[in-house]
Enzyme design. Structure first.
Site, mmCIF file in Angstrom:
data_model
loop_
_atom_site.group_PDB
_atom_site.id
_atom_site.type_symbol
_atom_site.label_atom_id
_atom_site.label_comp_id
_atom_site.label_asym_id
_atom_site.label_seq_id
_atom_site.Cartn_x
_atom_site.Cartn_y
_atom_site.Cartn_z
ATOM 1 N N THR A 120 4.795 -0.709 -2.984
ATOM 2 C CA THR A 120 4.136 -1.525 -1.870
ATOM 3 C C THR A 120 4.827 -3.106 -1.533
ATOM 4 O O THR A 120 5.403 -3.480 -2.549
ATOM 5 C CB THR A 120 2.810 -1.750 -2.498
ATOM 6 O OG1 THR A 120 2.161 -2.620 -1.481
ATOM 7 C CG2 THR A 120 2.421 -2.293 -3.771
ATOM 8 N N ASP A 121 4.636 -3.444 -0.292
ATOM 9 C CA ASP A 121 4.990 -4.688 -0.171
ATOM 10 C C ASP A 121 4.015 -5.888 -0.826
ATOM 11 O O ASP A 121 4.637 -6.966 -0.985
ATOM 12 C CB ASP A 121 4.956 -5.131 1.548
ATOM 13 C CG ASP A 121 3.432 -4.893 2.040
ATOM 14 O OD1 ASP A 121 2.415 -4.686 1.528
ATOM 15 O OD2 ASP A 121 3.222 -5.205 3.317
ATOM 16 N N GLU A 122 3.000 -5.488 -1.481
ATOM 17 C CA GLU A 122 2.199 -6.489 -2.041
ATOM 18 C C GLU A 122 2.901 -6.907 -3.313
ATOM 19 O O GLU A 122 2.168 -8.050 -3.954
ATOM 20 C CB GLU A 122 0.737 -5.650 -2.417
ATOM 21 C CG GLU A 122 -0.049 -5.378 -1.119
ATOM 22 C CD GLU A 122 -1.508 -4.998 -1.598
ATOM 23 O OE1 GLU A 122 -1.907 -5.605 -2.543
ATOM 24 O OE2 GLU A 122 -1.914 -4.444 -0.651
ATOM 25 N N TYR A 147 -3.964 -4.565 -9.099
ATOM 26 C CA TYR A 147 -3.318 -3.673 -8.639
ATOM 27 C C TYR A 147 -1.656 -4.010 -8.313
ATOM 28 O O TYR A 147 -0.835 -3.309 -8.683
ATOM 29 C CB TYR A 147 -4.023 -3.214 -7.141
ATOM 30 C CG TYR A 147 -2.941 -2.409 -6.340
ATOM 31 C CD1 TYR A 147 -2.584 -1.157 -6.594
ATOM 32 C CD2 TYR A 147 -2.409 -3.027 -5.277
ATOM 33 C CE1 TYR A 147 -1.840 -0.395 -5.781
ATOM 34 C CE2 TYR A 147 -1.695 -2.066 -4.268
ATOM 35 C CZ TYR A 147 -1.368 -0.993 -4.767
ATOM 36 O OH TYR A 147 -0.374 -0.287 -3.676
ATOM 37 N N LYS A 151 1.856 -2.763 -9.823
ATOM 38 C CA LYS A 151 2.958 -1.867 -8.868
ATOM 39 C C LYS A 151 4.237 -2.850 -9.198
ATOM 40 O O LYS A 151 5.393 -2.120 -9.191
ATOM 41 C CB LYS A 151 2.508 -1.912 -7.446
ATOM 42 C CG LYS A 151 1.304 -1.014 -7.200
ATOM 43 C CD LYS A 151 1.577 0.401 -7.293
ATOM 44 C CE LYS A 151 2.765 0.843 -6.649
ATOM 45 N NZ LYS A 151 3.007 2.500 -6.878
HETATM 46 P P1 NAD Z 1 -4.525 7.238 -2.905
HETATM 47 O O1 NAD Z 1 -5.357 6.308 -3.765
HETATM 48 O O2 NAD Z 1 -5.206 7.695 -1.545
HETATM 49 O O3 NAD Z 1 -4.150 8.326 -3.909
HETATM 50 C C1 NAD Z 1 -3.574 8.478 -5.128
HETATM 51 C C2 NAD Z 1 -3.211 9.763 -5.561
HETATM 52 O O4 NAD Z 1 -2.956 9.527 -7.167
HETATM 53 C C3 NAD Z 1 -4.809 10.404 -5.715
HETATM 54 O O5 NAD Z 1 -4.495 11.707 -5.235
HETATM 55 C C4 NAD Z 1 -5.064 10.316 -7.099
HETATM 56 O O6 NAD Z 1 -5.881 11.506 -7.777
HETATM 57 C C5 NAD Z 1 -3.532 10.484 -7.898
HETATM 58 N N1 NAD Z 1 -3.720 9.848 -9.144
HETATM 59 C C6 NAD Z 1 -4.229 8.821 -9.465
HETATM 60 N N2 NAD Z 1 -3.886 8.631 -10.751
HETATM 61 C C7 NAD Z 1 -3.296 9.757 -11.170
HETATM 62 C C8 NAD Z 1 -2.541 10.007 -12.438
HETATM 63 N N3 NAD Z 1 -2.935 9.176 -13.744
HETATM 64 N N4 NAD Z 1 -1.872 10.928 -12.484
HETATM 65 C C9 NAD Z 1 -1.775 11.949 -11.401
HETATM 66 N N5 NAD Z 1 -2.222 11.448 -10.368
HETATM 67 C C10 NAD Z 1 -2.786 10.527 -10.232
HETATM 68 O O7 NAD Z 1 -3.192 6.377 -2.684
HETATM 69 P P2 NAD Z 1 -2.094 6.221 -1.536
HETATM 70 O O8 NAD Z 1 -2.800 5.214 -0.327
HETATM 71 O O9 NAD Z 1 -1.826 7.434 -0.875
HETATM 72 O O10 NAD Z 1 -0.805 5.579 -2.005
HETATM 73 C C11 NAD Z 1 0.107 6.329 -2.469
HETATM 74 C C12 NAD Z 1 1.339 5.459 -2.959
HETATM 75 O O11 NAD Z 1 1.690 4.531 -2.094
HETATM 76 C C13 NAD Z 1 0.987 4.370 -4.366
HETATM 77 O O12 NAD Z 1 1.991 4.418 -5.211
HETATM 78 C C14 NAD Z 1 0.670 3.127 -3.468
HETATM 79 O O13 NAD Z 1 0.795 2.029 -4.474
HETATM 80 C C15 NAD Z 1 1.657 3.305 -2.681
HETATM 81 N N6 NAD Z 1 1.538 2.582 -1.205
HETATM 82 C C16 NAD Z 1 0.287 2.771 -0.439
HETATM 83 C C17 NAD Z 1 0.175 2.076 0.635
HETATM 84 C C18 NAD Z 1 -1.078 2.104 1.699
HETATM 85 O O14 NAD Z 1 -1.268 1.473 2.470
HETATM 86 N N7 NAD Z 1 -1.992 3.184 1.246
HETATM 87 C C19 NAD Z 1 1.170 1.181 1.115
HETATM 88 C C20 NAD Z 1 2.391 0.936 0.398
HETATM 89 C C21 NAD Z 1 2.534 1.659 -0.640
HETATM 90 O O1 TDX Z 2 -14.294 -3.554 4.053
HETATM 91 C C1 TDX Z 2 -13.252 -3.952 4.269
HETATM 92 N N1 TDX Z 2 -13.193 -5.239 5.082
HETATM 93 C C2 TDX Z 2 -12.065 -6.115 5.167
HETATM 94 O O2 TDX Z 2 -12.000 -6.880 5.789
HETATM 95 C C3 TDX Z 2 -12.074 -3.633 3.484
HETATM 96 C C4 TDX Z 2 -12.185 -2.485 2.486
HETATM 97 C C5 TDX Z 2 -10.891 -4.427 3.753
HETATM 98 N N2 TDX Z 2 -10.786 -5.497 4.358
HETATM 99 C C6 TDX Z 2 -9.447 -6.450 4.553
HETATM 100 C C7 TDX Z 2 -8.998 -6.612 3.436
HETATM 101 C C8 TDX Z 2 -7.485 -6.569 3.733
HETATM 102 O O3 TDX Z 2 -6.871 -8.158 4.223
HETATM 103 O O4 TDX Z 2 -8.946 -5.406 5.382
HETATM 104 C C9 TDX Z 2 -7.442 -5.651 4.903
HETATM 105 C C10 TDX Z 2 -6.591 -4.254 4.277
HETATM 106 O O5 TDX Z 2 -7.723 -3.957 3.165
HETATM 107 P P1 TDX Z 2 -7.198 -2.682 2.285
HETATM 108 O O6 TDX Z 2 -7.361 -1.357 3.159
HETATM 109 O O7 TDX Z 2 -8.069 -2.622 1.152
HETATM 110 O O8 TDX Z 2 -5.712 -2.758 2.139
HETATM 111 P P2 TDX Z 2 -4.654 -3.800 1.312
HETATM 112 O O9 TDX Z 2 -5.610 -4.557 0.065
HETATM 113 O O10 TDX Z 2 -4.167 -4.581 2.625
HETATM 114 O O11 TDX Z 2 -3.747 -2.897 0.402
HETATM 115 C C11 TDX Z 2 -3.226 -1.809 1.226
HETATM 116 O O12 TDX Z 2 -2.015 -1.871 1.625
HETATM 117 C C12 TDX Z 2 -1.082 -2.061 0.671
HETATM 118 C C13 TDX Z 2 -3.474 -0.342 0.333
HETATM 119 O O13 TDX Z 2 -4.737 -0.042 -0.038
HETATM 120 C C14 TDX Z 2 -2.561 -0.556 -0.948
HETATM 121 O O14 TDX Z 2 -2.312 0.595 -1.740
HETATM 122 C C15 TDX Z 2 -1.009 -0.950 -0.376
HETATM 123 O O15 TDX Z 2 0.007 -1.178 -1.568
#
Ligand code: NAD
Ligand code: TDX
Length: 331
Positions: A120-122, A147, A151
């Site tokens: 992630t960019d975080e 988190y 990462k």
């Molecule tokens: P998500 O929470 O929707 O899915 C995570 C999945 O991993 C789930 O299916 C969960 O059951 C599984 N999991 C959790 N713990 C586990 C374990 N110990 N063993 C096997 N499986 C396990 O997450 P996501 O949003 O799909 O993110 C996927 C990846 O992408 C993560 O590595 C996250 O850091 C990265 N990422 C997410 C975003 C975003 O915006 N969502 C952005 C950048 C990077």
């Molecule tokens: O109810 C809400 N109201 C609100 O204002 C929630 C759930 C979030 N927010 C804000 C917080 C953040 O500024 O919205 C923005 C996005 O929040 P999230 O969806 O929780 O995402 P963020 O914390 O930015 O992280 C996401 O992007 C990077 C993913 O969850 C991460 O897994 C990924 O690494």
């Protein structure tokens, strides 16, 4: 290729499986997923007969060793992914994100299997609103939350295994994804399903925080570009120039759902809330020739709204518990 996809029942992982079946059907896919609260086998229902599904943890060394031994490549999505949860209980973040990645690394080292690590960019921390800079592969790591720090740690483990043991691995750091199958705890699905469920959307603080939105299919097409053309040991930043503040995104959601612009609540801000993320994806575009397909955020958002409208059976059962948890913390 025999591909092991960890976390394939989660948001991005499930979309990756669908994308791969559609665009690269030559790959054989095994999904390893622990089916935590965030995993949902229903997300894989349309491709269930075309893949192997293994229920288990990436921190289970014996299971991971066996699955990696019969794979050509591991695409590692599995993680605890929600910042708010990591503030309540960091423990599973350490286990899955750090120990889980370590477990995968030891198995790919032993069996000489290629790894692509999804991150992630975080890991870079945050930027000021008026900072002309964006994150680049040279930006120092400076994570804010449990988190993002786990990462960041997982990325550093991958880099160390490349340098010390010569494993064949690539890393990508992507910005905020949106699209179908995203858990209703996350910002965009939470607000859409709140309106659909007759609840008011909830904005943290003033809504000035900026996220750099990318459609999940664009993230996954970039992962395939890296799998095909990426250089071992390299880090690629994935982003589609989609910066918007949370208030702007909420206004678009309200409009798409026919709601007045003031039909939401301001709620308690997130502790340590990162102000702004922004990705410079020049390396990915120039070296690998990748370009995003979803260049109009509003179109992608409208399609996402339509998906949640049409798939209440997917998100309905999750909704009440998530909202009860948020309500208990004043959000
Ligand atoms: P998500 O929470 O929707 O899915 C995570 C999945 O991993 C789930 O299916 C969960 O059951 C599984 N999991 C959790 N713990 C586990 C374990 N110990 N063993 C096997 N499986 C396990 O997450 P996501 O949003 O799909 O993110 C996927 C990846 O992408 C993560 O590595 C996250 O850091 C990265 N990422 C997410 C975003 C975003 O915006 N969502 C952005 C950048 C990077
Ligand atoms: O109810 C809400 N109201 C609100 O204002 C929630 C759930 C979030 N927010 C804000 C917080 C953040 O500024 O919205 C923005 C996005 O929040 P999230 O969806 O929780 O995402 P963020 O914390 O930015 O992280 C996401 O992007 C990077 C993913 O969850 C991460 O897994 C990924 O690494």
């Amino acid at each position: 290729m025999r591909m092991l996809v960890t976390g394939g029942a989660g948001f991005i992982g499930a979309n990756f499986v669908h994308y791969t079946r559609q665009h690269h059907p030559e790959h054989q896919i095994t999904v390893l997923d622990a089916l935590t609260y965030a995993g949902n086998e229903a997300s894989l229902a349309p491709v269930r007969d075309d893949i192997e599904f293994v229920h288990g943890s990436v921190a289970d060394a014996a299971l991971v060793d066996e699955l990696v031994s019969r794979s050509d490549v591991v695409v590692h999505f599995a993680a605890e992914s929600h910042n708010d949860n990591s503030l309540n209980d960091p423990s599973p973040f350490v286990t899955t994100n750090l120990i889980g990645t370590f477990t995968i690394l030891e198995a790919v080292r032993k069996h000489g299997v290629r790894l692509h690590h999804i991150s992630t960019d975080e890991v870079y921390g945050d930027l000021e609103l008026d900072d002309p800079k964006k994150f680049t592969p040279q930006t120092p790591y400076n994570p804010s939350s449990p988190y993002s720090s786990t990462k960041a740690g997982s990325d550093l483990l991958v880099r160390a295994w490349v340098r010390s043991f010569g494993i064949h691995a690539t890393i990508s750091n992507c910005s905020n994804n949106y699209g179908p199958y995203q858990h209703v705890e996350k910002f965009i699905p939470r607000q859409i399903t709140n309106v659909l469920a007759g609840l008011r959307p909830k904005l943290y603080g003033k809504g000035e925080n900026v996220r750099d939105w990318i459609h999940v299919d664009d993230h996954n097409s970039a992962v395939h570009a890296i799998l095909e053309k990426g250089r071992s040991g390299e880090t690629y930043l994935i982003g589609a120039d989609g910066e918007k503040n949370n208030l702007e995104v909420l206004m678009q959601i309200l409009e798409l759902l026919g709601q007045p612009a003031d039909a939401f609540d301001h709620v308690t801000d997130r502790a340590g809330h990162d102000l702004r993320y922004a990705i410079d994806a020049t390396k990915l575009r120039d070296e690998l020739g990748w370009t995003p397909q979803y260049t109009d955020f509003r179109d992608g958002l409208a399609a996402t709204v339509a998906w949640y409208r049409d798939n209440e059976s997917w998100w309905g059962p999750l909704k009440q518990q998530v909202e009860a948890k948020y309500a208990a913390q004043g959000q």
